[in-house]
Design an enzyme around this catalytic site. Structure first.
Site, PDB file in Angstrom:
ATOM      1  N   CYS A 198      15.012  -4.079  -4.084  1.00 59.20           N
ATOM      2  CA  CYS A 198      15.856  -3.220  -4.911  1.00 59.20           C
ATOM      3  C   CYS A 198      15.045  -2.232  -5.721  1.00 59.20           C
ATOM      4  O   CYS A 198      15.000  -2.297  -6.961  1.00 59.20           O
ATOM      5  CB  CYS A 198      16.709  -4.094  -5.823  1.00 59.20           C
ATOM      6  SG  CYS A 198      17.590  -5.316  -4.866  1.00 59.20           S
ATOM      7  N   ARG A 221       0.785  -1.233   0.000  1.00 56.18           N
ATOM      8  CA  ARG A 221       0.000   0.000   0.000  1.00 56.18           C
ATOM      9  C   ARG A 221       0.819   1.285   0.000  1.00 56.18           C
ATOM     10  O   ARG A 221       0.543   2.193  -0.787  1.00 56.18           O
ATOM     11  CB  ARG A 221      -1.003   0.009   1.164  1.00 56.18           C
ATOM     12  CG  ARG A 221      -1.971  -1.193   1.157  1.00 56.18           C
ATOM     13  CD  ARG A 221      -3.112  -1.049   2.141  1.00 56.18           C
ATOM     14  NE  ARG A 221      -4.051  -0.029   1.727  1.00 56.18           N
ATOM     15  CZ  ARG A 221      -4.096   1.189   2.212  1.00 56.18           C
ATOM     16  NH1 ARG A 221      -3.284   1.546   3.199  1.00 56.18           N
ATOM     17  NH2 ARG A 221      -4.948   2.074   1.737  1.00 56.18           N
TER      18      ARG A 221
HETATM   19  N1  LLP Z   1     -17.162  -4.439  -3.115  1.00 54.28           N
HETATM   20  C1  LLP Z   1     -16.491  -4.249  -4.262  1.00 54.28           C
HETATM   21  C2  LLP Z   1     -17.177  -4.506  -5.529  1.00 54.28           C
HETATM   22  C3  LLP Z   1     -15.157  -3.821  -4.234  1.00 54.28           C
HETATM   23  O1  LLP Z   1     -14.511  -3.630  -5.380  1.00 54.28           O
HETATM   24  C4  LLP Z   1     -14.520  -3.593  -2.996  1.00 54.28           C
HETATM   25  C5  LLP Z   1     -13.129  -3.154  -2.944  1.00 54.28           C
HETATM   26  C6  LLP Z   1     -15.251  -3.823  -1.818  1.00 54.28           C
HETATM   27  C7  LLP Z   1     -16.574  -4.238  -1.914  1.00 54.28           C
HETATM   28  C8  LLP Z   1     -14.663  -3.622  -0.456  1.00 54.28           C
HETATM   29  O2  LLP Z   1     -14.365  -2.285  -0.242  1.00 54.28           O
HETATM   30  P1  LLP Z   1     -13.863  -1.790   1.204  1.00 54.28           P
HETATM   31  O3  LLP Z   1     -15.008  -1.921   2.168  1.00 54.28           O
HETATM   32  O4  LLP Z   1     -12.715  -2.604   1.595  1.00 54.28           O
HETATM   33  O5  LLP Z   1     -13.497  -0.373   0.964  1.00 54.28           O
HETATM   34  N2  LLP Z   1      -6.202  -2.176  -2.442  1.00 54.28           N
HETATM   35  C9  LLP Z   1      -6.827  -0.923  -2.098  1.00 54.28           C
HETATM   36  C10 LLP Z   1      -8.324  -1.060  -1.952  1.00 54.28           C
HETATM   37  C11 LLP Z   1      -8.988  -1.655  -3.170  1.00 54.28           C
HETATM   38  C12 LLP Z   1     -10.472  -1.802  -3.018  1.00 54.28           C
HETATM   39  C13 LLP Z   1     -11.025  -2.682  -4.069  1.00 54.28           C
HETATM   40  N3  LLP Z   1     -12.424  -2.936  -3.988  1.00 54.28           N
HETATM   41  C14 LLP Z   1      -6.182  -0.393  -0.831  1.00 54.28           C
HETATM   42  O6  LLP Z   1      -5.302  -1.052  -0.291  1.00 54.28           O
HETATM   43  O7  LLP Z   1      -6.526   0.700  -0.385  1.00 54.28           O
END
Ligand code: LLP
Length: 417
Positions: free
Chosen positions: A342, A312
């Site tokens: 690296c 992240r």
């Molecule tokens: N539903 C859908 C269709 C999604 O695409 C996502 C997250 C969620 C639910 C869950 O969202 P949350 O409640 O966790 O915000 N890797 C990124 C975050 C990517 C989110 C992708 N989709 C980070 O580390 O901030």
């Protein structure tokens, strides 16, 4: 109750000193608090108790089987985005009628597996996908429950990489076009239109984008219901933010109340897909200081965790807290906390005021339970870390450290090369 707290100078997870776990499993490792996972899930569900709802935890945030099992035991369902996530959901015995399936690029084999499993609903993201699901369902002699993922074109006011509900995003179907696609879906024999879906982004720290999105979607739901569509589910996705640094996201109760108010009278079961807010602050990444180096312009704390373990900061420039596992030294320093990889982008914190760390000290990266291990890779041929869950006074290794053999599993050197 925060389950990551100091007792004296030692950081604890529930009833266990983090340094004792490090002595047992080595570093780096992810550490999850079972009590925190449970508390967050219960807080979310309880806030919605007054309305019909289904919480489908978003597997991508943290897909460890022990974490998933914890949520299934609490009655949760899942939001999945791939055949691999379906496989995980089945390992922990999730009721398929509590599974929703999102994603812009579902493949035919994945759709087939989901239909055979008997999931509740596909959140469809393009007109062509409607046709593919219909065809596969027809071949299997099944009906596919579907919702269209509607793109309401609201700005979630979060990081651009995790904003999904704006016009220029690849996700969903534009709200203006959705009605037409619903009519098209109704004409396909193997689809059963049962819902409307949206997910506008992640790490939202304000309620207004959620409410704006619901306002737009509400009209669509009402139009569909008037046209005779039996819309039973309104899936509002995930996205509720957490505190990494000094953000003040709405509480689950504030969020639930705003949503309940905005959806009043719709006569649907609300579906939620929370990820980060359930697991984010239920996990830390524990690492050891390898070297402390005074560069010409900066101090570097070089640790044994890296961007392959926690992507992240490198990927989004995001903030993760850095805590000493032993806080007896109360001096402060400004440094970059970096890993052994690296690349200059391999940092966990930059220009950060932190405690003074010395060689061999342990350090905890906070708020690492969401999109931590699930985004880890083997870059630089680094075996992935173990994942440990603490439950009360029990230390449960819920994924062992990868070995060098694991690194080359599946590779081969063709004879005669
Ligand atoms: N539903 C859908 C269709 C999604 O695409 C996502 C997250 C969620 C639910 C869950 O969202 P949350 O409640 O966790 O915000 N890797 C990124 C975050 C990517 C989110 C992708 N989709 C980070 O580390 O901030």
């Amino acid at each position: 109750m925060n389950h990551f707290q100091y007792q004296g100078n030692d950081l604890y997870c529930e009833e266990v000193a983090v340094k004792d776990i490090a002595a047992q499993v080595g570093t780096p490792f992810y550490l999850y608090s079972h009590a925190t996972l449970k508390r967050h899930m219960e807080a979310f569900t309880n806030a919605l108790a007054s309305v019909p709802h289904l919480v489908c935890y978003s597997i991508k945030a943290n897909s460890n089987l022990a974490v998933l099992q914890t949520f299934v035991n609490l009655g949760a369902g899942f939001d999945m985005v791939s055949g691999g996530e379906l496989f995980r959901a089945r390992q922990v015995g999730c009721d398929p009628q509590k599974i929703v399936y999102s994603g812009v690029g579902k493949t035919e084999p994945e759709i087939e597996a989901a239909l055979k499993a008997g999931i509740l609903m596909f959140n469809v993201e393009s007109p062509q996908e409607l046709e593919v699901i219909d065809r596969v369902a027809g071949r299997l002699g099944r009906k596919a429950g579907i919702a269209i993922r509607v793109n309401p074109d609201v700005d979630p006011q979060t990081h651009p990489y995790i904003s999904t509900g704006m016009k220029k995003a690849k996700f969903g179907i534009n709200i203006a076009q959705a009605l037409e696609d619903y009519r098209r879906a109704a004409a396909l024999p193997n689809l059963e239109v049962i819902g409307v879906d949206c997910h506008i982004g992640s790490q939202l720290t304000k309620l207004s984008p959620f409410v704006d999105a619901i306002r737009k979607i509400r009209e669509l739901v009402e139009t569909l219901q008037q046209e005779g569509f039996a819309i039973k589910y309104l899936d509002l996705g995930g996205g509720l933010g957490i505190t990494y640094d000094d953000e003040k996201p709405p509480s689950p109760v504030d969020y639930a109340n705003a949503v309940i108010e905005a959806t009043r009278g719709l006569n649907v079961t609300l579906i939620f897909e929370p990820g980060r807010m359930i697991v984010g602050n239920a996990g830390i990444l524990v690492s050891k200081v390898l070297y402390v180096k005074q560069g010409e312009a900066k101090n570097f704390v070089i640790v044994d965790a890296a961007m392959n373990d926690l992507a992240r900061p490198a990927l989004y420039g995001s903030y993760q807290g850095i805590l000493p596992v032993d806080r007896s030294n109360d001096q402060r320093m400004v440094a970059d906390v970096v890993g052994p990889i690296c690349e200059s982008g391999d940092f966990l914190a930059q220009d950060r005021e932190i405690s003074v760390f010395r060689q061999n000290d342990l350090l905890a990266v906070s708020s690492a339970g969401a999109y931590g291990f699930t985004m880890a890779s083997n870059y630089n041929s680094r075996p992935r870390t173990p994942e440990v869950m603490v439950k009360g006074d029990q230390v449960l290794v819920v994924r062992r450290r990868e070995t060098y053999e694991d690194l080359i599993k599946g590779e081969s050197i063709p004879p005669g090369l």
